[in-house]
Write an enzyme that holds these catalytic residues in place. Sequence first.
Site, PDB file in Angstrom:
ATOM      1  NE  ARG A   1      -3.888  -2.144   2.070  1.00 49.56           N
ATOM      2  CZ  ARG A   1      -3.581  -3.176   2.823  1.00 49.56           C
ATOM      3  NH1 ARG A   1      -2.547  -3.132   3.643  1.00 49.56           N
ATOM      4  NH2 ARG A   1      -4.323  -4.255   2.765  1.00 49.56           N
TER       5      ARG A   1
ATOM      6  CE  LYS B   1      -1.418  13.231 -15.105  1.00 50.64           C
ATOM      7  NZ  LYS B   1      -1.818  13.472 -16.490  1.00 50.64           N
TER       8      LYS B   1
ATOM      9  CD  GLU C   1       6.695  16.155 -23.933  1.00 46.86           C
ATOM     10  OE1 GLU C   1       5.810  17.007 -23.739  1.00 46.86           O
ATOM     11  OE2 GLU C   1       6.442  14.987 -24.331  1.00 46.86           O
TER      12      GLU C   1
ATOM     13  CE  LYS D   1       4.459  17.573 -15.266  1.00 48.84           C
ATOM     14  NZ  LYS D   1       4.662  16.286 -15.919  1.00 48.84           N
TER      15      LYS D   1
ATOM     16  CD  GLU E   1      -4.853  16.107 -16.799  1.00 48.88           C
ATOM     17  OE1 GLU E   1      -3.913  15.395 -16.443  1.00 48.88           O
ATOM     18  OE2 GLU E   1      -5.253  16.198 -17.957  1.00 48.88           O
TER      19      GLU E   1
ATOM     20  NE  ARG F   1      -0.520  16.860 -13.736  1.00 45.78           N
ATOM     21  CZ  ARG F   1       0.110  16.179 -12.798  1.00 45.78           C
ATOM     22  NH1 ARG F   1      -0.239  16.299 -11.536  1.00 45.78           N
ATOM     23  NH2 ARG F   1       1.099  15.357 -13.099  1.00 45.78           N
TER      24      ARG F   1
ATOM     25  CG  ASN G   1      -2.640  16.810 -21.644  1.00 45.50           C
ATOM     26  OD1 ASN G   1      -1.647  16.160 -21.363  1.00 45.50           O
ATOM     27  ND2 ASN G   1      -3.767  16.725 -20.961  1.00 45.50           N
TER      28      ASN G   1
ATOM     29  CG  HIS H   1       0.896  15.713 -25.377  1.00 48.73           C
ATOM     30  ND1 HIS H   1       1.671  16.852 -25.449  1.00 48.73           N
ATOM     31  CD2 HIS H   1       1.704  14.751 -24.857  1.00 48.73           C
ATOM     32  CE1 HIS H   1       2.884  16.584 -24.985  1.00 48.73           C
ATOM     33  NE2 HIS H   1       2.931  15.319 -24.624  1.00 48.73           N
TER      34      HIS H   1
ATOM     35  CG  HIS I   1      -1.478  11.213 -26.751  1.00 49.07           C
ATOM     36  ND1 HIS I   1      -2.132  11.888 -25.745  1.00 49.07           N
ATOM     37  CD2 HIS I   1      -0.233  10.979 -26.289  1.00 49.07           C
ATOM     38  CE1 HIS I   1      -1.310  12.047 -24.712  1.00 49.07           C
ATOM     39  NE2 HIS I   1      -0.151  11.507 -25.026  1.00 49.07           N
TER      40      HIS I   1
ATOM     41  CG  HIS J   1       5.753  11.125 -26.436  1.00 50.70           C
ATOM     42  ND1 HIS J   1       4.376  11.026 -26.524  1.00 50.70           N
ATOM     43  CD2 HIS J   1       6.010  12.172 -25.604  1.00 50.70           C
ATOM     44  CE1 HIS J   1       3.836  11.972 -25.762  1.00 50.70           C
ATOM     45  NE2 HIS J   1       4.799  12.670 -25.192  1.00 50.70           N
TER      46      HIS J   1
HETATM   47  N1  LIG Z   1       4.500  10.412 -15.591  1.00 45.63           N
HETATM   48  C1  LIG Z   1       4.428  11.447 -16.386  1.00 45.63           C
HETATM   49  O1  LIG Z   1       3.881  12.503 -16.031  1.00 45.63           O
HETATM   50  C2  LIG Z   1       5.010  11.350 -17.764  1.00 45.63           C
HETATM   51  C3  LIG Z   1       5.132  12.495 -18.563  1.00 45.63           C
HETATM   52  C4  LIG Z   1       5.754  12.364 -19.807  1.00 45.63           C
HETATM   53  C5  LIG Z   1       6.214  11.122 -20.229  1.00 45.63           C
HETATM   54  N2  LIG Z   1       6.050  10.027 -19.428  1.00 45.63           N
HETATM   55  C6  LIG Z   1       6.523   8.710 -19.860  1.00 45.63           C
HETATM   56  O2  LIG Z   1       7.940   8.761 -20.026  1.00 45.63           O
HETATM   57  C7  LIG Z   1       8.304   7.748 -20.944  1.00 45.63           C
HETATM   58  C8  LIG Z   1       9.325   8.307 -21.898  1.00 45.63           C
HETATM   59  O3  LIG Z   1      10.463   8.698 -21.203  1.00 45.63           O
HETATM   60  P1  LIG Z   1      11.884   8.810 -21.918  1.00 45.63           P
HETATM   61  O4  LIG Z   1      11.764   9.600 -23.150  1.00 45.63           O
HETATM   62  O5  LIG Z   1      12.852   9.218 -20.874  1.00 45.63           O
HETATM   63  O6  LIG Z   1      12.133   7.326 -22.443  1.00 45.63           O
HETATM   64  P2  LIG Z   1      12.902   6.034 -21.893  1.00 45.63           P
HETATM   65  O7  LIG Z   1      12.845   5.893 -20.430  1.00 45.63           O
HETATM   66  O8  LIG Z   1      12.365   4.929 -22.694  1.00 45.63           O
HETATM   67  O9  LIG Z   1      14.420   6.320 -22.305  1.00 45.63           O
HETATM   68  C9  LIG Z   1      14.768   6.465 -23.662  1.00 45.63           C
HETATM   69  C10 LIG Z   1      16.131   5.832 -23.953  1.00 45.63           C
HETATM   70  O10 LIG Z   1      17.167   6.641 -23.428  1.00 45.63           O
HETATM   71  C11 LIG Z   1      18.146   5.838 -22.810  1.00 45.63           C
HETATM   72  N3  LIG Z   1      18.801   6.659 -21.816  1.00 45.63           N
HETATM   73  C12 LIG Z   1      18.287   7.091 -20.640  1.00 45.63           C
HETATM   74  N4  LIG Z   1      19.151   7.917 -20.040  1.00 45.63           N
HETATM   75  C13 LIG Z   1      20.239   8.008 -20.828  1.00 45.63           C
HETATM   76  C14 LIG Z   1      21.463   8.713 -20.746  1.00 45.63           C
HETATM   77  N5  LIG Z   1      21.704   9.540 -19.724  1.00 45.63           N
HETATM   78  N6  LIG Z   1      22.366   8.574 -21.751  1.00 45.63           N
HETATM   79  C15 LIG Z   1      22.095   7.774 -22.807  1.00 45.63           C
HETATM   80  N7  LIG Z   1      20.953   7.087 -22.952  1.00 45.63           N
HETATM   81  C16 LIG Z   1      20.027   7.207 -21.962  1.00 45.63           C
HETATM   82  C17 LIG Z   1      17.379   4.682 -22.252  1.00 45.63           C
HETATM   83  O11 LIG Z   1      18.223   3.553 -22.042  1.00 45.63           O
HETATM   84  C18 LIG Z   1      16.325   4.461 -23.344  1.00 45.63           C
HETATM   85  O12 LIG Z   1      16.830   3.595 -24.337  1.00 45.63           O
HETATM   86  C19 LIG Z   1       7.037   7.265 -21.622  1.00 45.63           C
HETATM   87  O13 LIG Z   1       6.702   6.000 -21.130  1.00 45.63           O
HETATM   88  C20 LIG Z   1       5.998   8.285 -21.185  1.00 45.63           C
HETATM   89  O14 LIG Z   1       4.703   7.742 -21.084  1.00 45.63           O
HETATM   90  C21 LIG Z   1       5.477  10.129 -18.220  1.00 45.63           C
HETATM   91 ZN   LIG Z   2       4.612  14.305 -23.898  1.00 46.76          ZN
END
Ligand SMILES: NC(=O)c1ccc[n+]([C@@H]2O[C@H](COP(=O)([O-])OP(=O)(O)OC[C@H]3O[C@@H](n4cnc5c(N)ncnc54)[C@H](O)[C@@H]3O)[C@@H](O)[C@H]2O)c1
Ligand SMILES: [Zn+2]
Length: 370
Positions: free
Chosen positions: A124, A146, A188, A230, A240, A245, A249, A252, A256, A269
């Site tokens: 929990r 989130k 972003e 942010k 949201e 908030r 988007n 997006h 999306h 993305h």
């Molecule tokens: N929770 C939220 O509010 C929120 C907001 C936006 C996005 N997201 C989520 O975030 C995710 C995308 O995140 P992301 O773009 O970081 O992708 P990711 O975590 O998939 O990382 C992308 C790639 O970068 C590599 N990498 C990471 N750090 C590195 C570094 N310092 N040097 C070299 N390579 C590195 C990783 O190994 C991976 O292959 C999605 O799943 C999305 O849904 C969440």
């Molecule tokens: Zn985004």
Amino acid sequence: MSAFVDRTELRHARGATSQFAGRGALDAALAELGELLAGRRVFALVQPPVAALHGGVLDRIAERVGELRRIDVPDGEAAKTVSVADRIWRELSVQGARRDSLVLAFGGGSVGDLAGFVAGTFARGLGWLQLPSTLLAQVDASIGGKCAVDLPEAKNAVGLFHHPLAVIAESDFLATLPEAELRCGLAEVVKMAALLDLDLLERVENELPKLLGGESDALAPVVVAAIRAKTRVVESDPEETSGRRALLNFGHTLGHALEAEIGYGRIAHGDAVVHGLRFALALSVARGGDAAFAARVARLLDRLGSPALPPLAAARLLERIGRDKKAVRSGAVWVLAQAAGEGRIDRDVPSELVAAELEKFLGARAGRPL
Ligand SMILES: NC(=O)c1ccc[n+]([C@@H]2O[C@H](COP(=O)([O-])OP(=O)(O)OC[C@H]3O[C@@H](n4cnc5c(N)ncnc54)[C@H](O)[C@@H]3O)[C@@H](O)[C@H]2O)c1
Ligand SMILES: [Zn+2]
């Protein structure tokens, strides 16, 4: 190359998240969080490529805690599944996680979303920490609590709000990021800067080559400003519900739909968001928004250099937009740029206008590099 650390708090219903950003953020955080970490059992969920590049970070944390256990997770979006979460719940159980154990996420937004989901649900709710290592994770995914995993039917379908105790956005991690990851993070940043922080927008305009080149001295202040922007929005509308908030988007709604239509993994993305922002700007002007400002932001997006869109059918995209989980009964929710630094959430855009603008947009952009 001196240290430059910004320390902020994100206040939420259950307390506050300590946020450290910039060059030297890790040192500053370890110094401040010493008491919180001492003697604790920490389960570090890590992306293996990140551990290979920056593994010394885990050793440094291990020195400060009671015990650090590393759990590798699949790289990228593949980490965000119920079956990976299930494997980690069971590892936590077998390895004796207790109520005072901590989960730590080290890597991009994927491992952050997974770790928050696992931490929020196991026993929990365990406390957790984030060490975001991509630009996107530092400016966006790690801020705001989130957390979710995907279902085959829909991204981020199962999740919760579970704020970390701390976010440590160390700029030095960004030095190893490929340009495509930097570009996606910058998409972003532009999304937030255009509606929330015009000084940040100007900084990105002026420093774009350095930012795309991964220069951490240029990136650090951009990360700091984006986190602050942010954080203000999240604090004003934590879950949201009031609408503010939803400004996050921007770009997006179509973004999306583009990702789903083209196929996850076939368009990044951030690149989908760049195209989504271009379209949202066109729609903003069609709804009476400031045309000069829209043109200014569009020029900056063009300079990011995202790949062109493949040929796409407007009707299929419109159908996906209508199915989006953010859609309300009356139709899609559009975030528009009303004026410089001023966003507007518009739930009443006539679907005929969206259709006409989308035909124009796809006709003008398909097959052409941005
Ligand atoms: N929770 C939220 O509010 C929120 C907001 C936006 C996005 N997201 C989520 O975030 C995710 C995308 O995140 P992301 O773009 O970081 O992708 P990711 O975590 O998939 O990382 C992308 C790639 O970068 C590599 N990498 C990471 N750090 C590195 C570094 N310092 N040097 C070299 N390579 C590195 C990783 O190994 C991976 O292959 C999605 O799943 C999305 O849904 C969440
Ligand atoms: Zn985004």
